[in-house]
Design an enzyme around this catalytic site. Structure first.
Site, PDB file in Angstrom:
ATOM      1  N   ASP A  70      12.254  -6.066  -4.879  1.00 11.15           N
ATOM      2  CA  ASP A  70      12.388  -4.699  -5.346  1.00 11.15           C
ATOM      3  C   ASP A  70      13.705  -4.078  -4.900  1.00 11.15           C
ATOM      4  O   ASP A  70      14.443  -4.639  -4.089  1.00 11.15           O
ATOM      5  CB  ASP A  70      11.211  -3.844  -4.853  1.00 11.15           C
ATOM      6  CG  ASP A  70      10.837  -4.139  -3.405  1.00 11.15           C
ATOM      7  OD1 ASP A  70      11.733  -4.514  -2.618  1.00 11.15           O
ATOM      8  OD2 ASP A  70       9.656  -3.992  -3.054  1.00 11.15           O
ATOM      9  N   ASN A  95      -0.698   1.510   2.530  1.00 14.15           N
ATOM     10  CA  ASN A  95      -1.672   1.830   1.488  1.00 14.15           C
ATOM     11  C   ASN A  95      -2.060   0.602   0.671  1.00 14.15           C
ATOM     12  O   ASN A  95      -2.684   0.713  -0.377  1.00 14.15           O
ATOM     13  CB  ASN A  95      -1.158   2.936   0.566  1.00 14.15           C
ATOM     14  CG  ASN A  95       0.134   2.547  -0.147  1.00 14.15           C
ATOM     15  OD1 ASN A  95       0.580   1.400  -0.073  1.00 14.15           O
ATOM     16  ND2 ASN A  95       0.728   3.505  -0.845  1.00 14.15           N
TER      17      ASN A  95
END
Length: 242
Positions: free
Chosen positions: A67, A136
């Site tokens: 990313d 998360n």
């Protein structure tokens, strides 16, 4: 799925590096998928040391990073591309033309994501993908709720992810609100996956990913469906797995 629980971060880094080294020796033309963030830094240091000692070469390897922030220039102090050059690329014999990165300044995002997928396909896919896990449960920058079928795409970062990365930027206000990331579909096509988890803050996410249901609410849970995953967690990250 193979789970290795190690005493601490130092051993996690050493063990992860040994797996990468073994795969590079087995297949010198390996295609590596690489992650950024704090967790793999120790592994990269171990790989640099191994290269300096003549234990491994990256001269025929190819890399794809997971990313990149968007929008951000490759030479920005906190771009993931610069991070990778500092932590690994500039210290080993990896050829510049074999390094693949998403361009955080691309004007046409859809075209950029399609380009990246085409380059992945052209080399036959990733042999070994290194992953971290977000607090998360995200992998890459695939935040909770990301459909499993997505390939490389643009994402809006959650407040939690931005806060977790603010330490690299100095302040929350400076953290980009978007990123480009390999999708979960792209990640799952990797032949082998190595997931690293370190620290108490990752304990809940790791437990949900490994022990909970496979759900888009916990992106890393999809790894339960992959045929060849090794998870290395230190004791702090693994404390909820008992």
């Amino acid at each position: 799925m193979k789970l290795e629980i190690v005493p601490d971060y130092a051993e996690l880094s050493r063990r992860a590096a040994e797996i990468v080294i073994a795969e590079c020796r087995k297949r010198p033309q390996i295609v590596l998928g690489l992650a950024t963030g704090a967790t793999p830094i120790g592994m990269y240091r171990q790989l640099v040391q191994a290269y300096q000692r003549g234990r491994v070469s990256f001269s025929r390897a190819t890399t794809f990073n997971l990313d990149e922030y968007y929008p951000i220039a490759p030479d920005h102090p906190h771009s993931f591309r610069r991070f990778m050059h500092q932590q690994l690329f500039d210290q080993v014999d990896l050829a510049a033309e074999r390094i693949h990165f998403l361009r955080g300044t691309a004007a046409d995002v859809e075209r950029e994501c399609s380009r990246y997928e085409a380059e992945l396909e052209a080399v036959g896919g990733i042999d070994l993908q290194v992953l971290g896990i977000g607090e998360n449960g995200h992998i890459g920058f695939n935040e909770p709720g990301t459909p499993f079928h997505l390939k490389t795409h643009k994402v809006a970062l959650t407040e939690q992810t931005m806060r977790a990365n603010a330490r690299f930027f100095g302040s929350l206000a400076d953290v980009p609100r978007h990123a480009l990331t390999m999708g979960i579909c792209s990640i799952m096509r990797s032949r082998k996956i190595l997931l690293l988890a370190s620290g108490e803050k990752k304990a809940d996410a790791l437990a949900a990913a490994l022990l909970g249901p496979v759900t888009e609410a916990v992106p890393a849970s999809v790894l339960q469906l992959h045929p060849d995953v090794t998870v290395i967690a230190d004791k702090a990250a693994a404390q909820r797995l008992a």
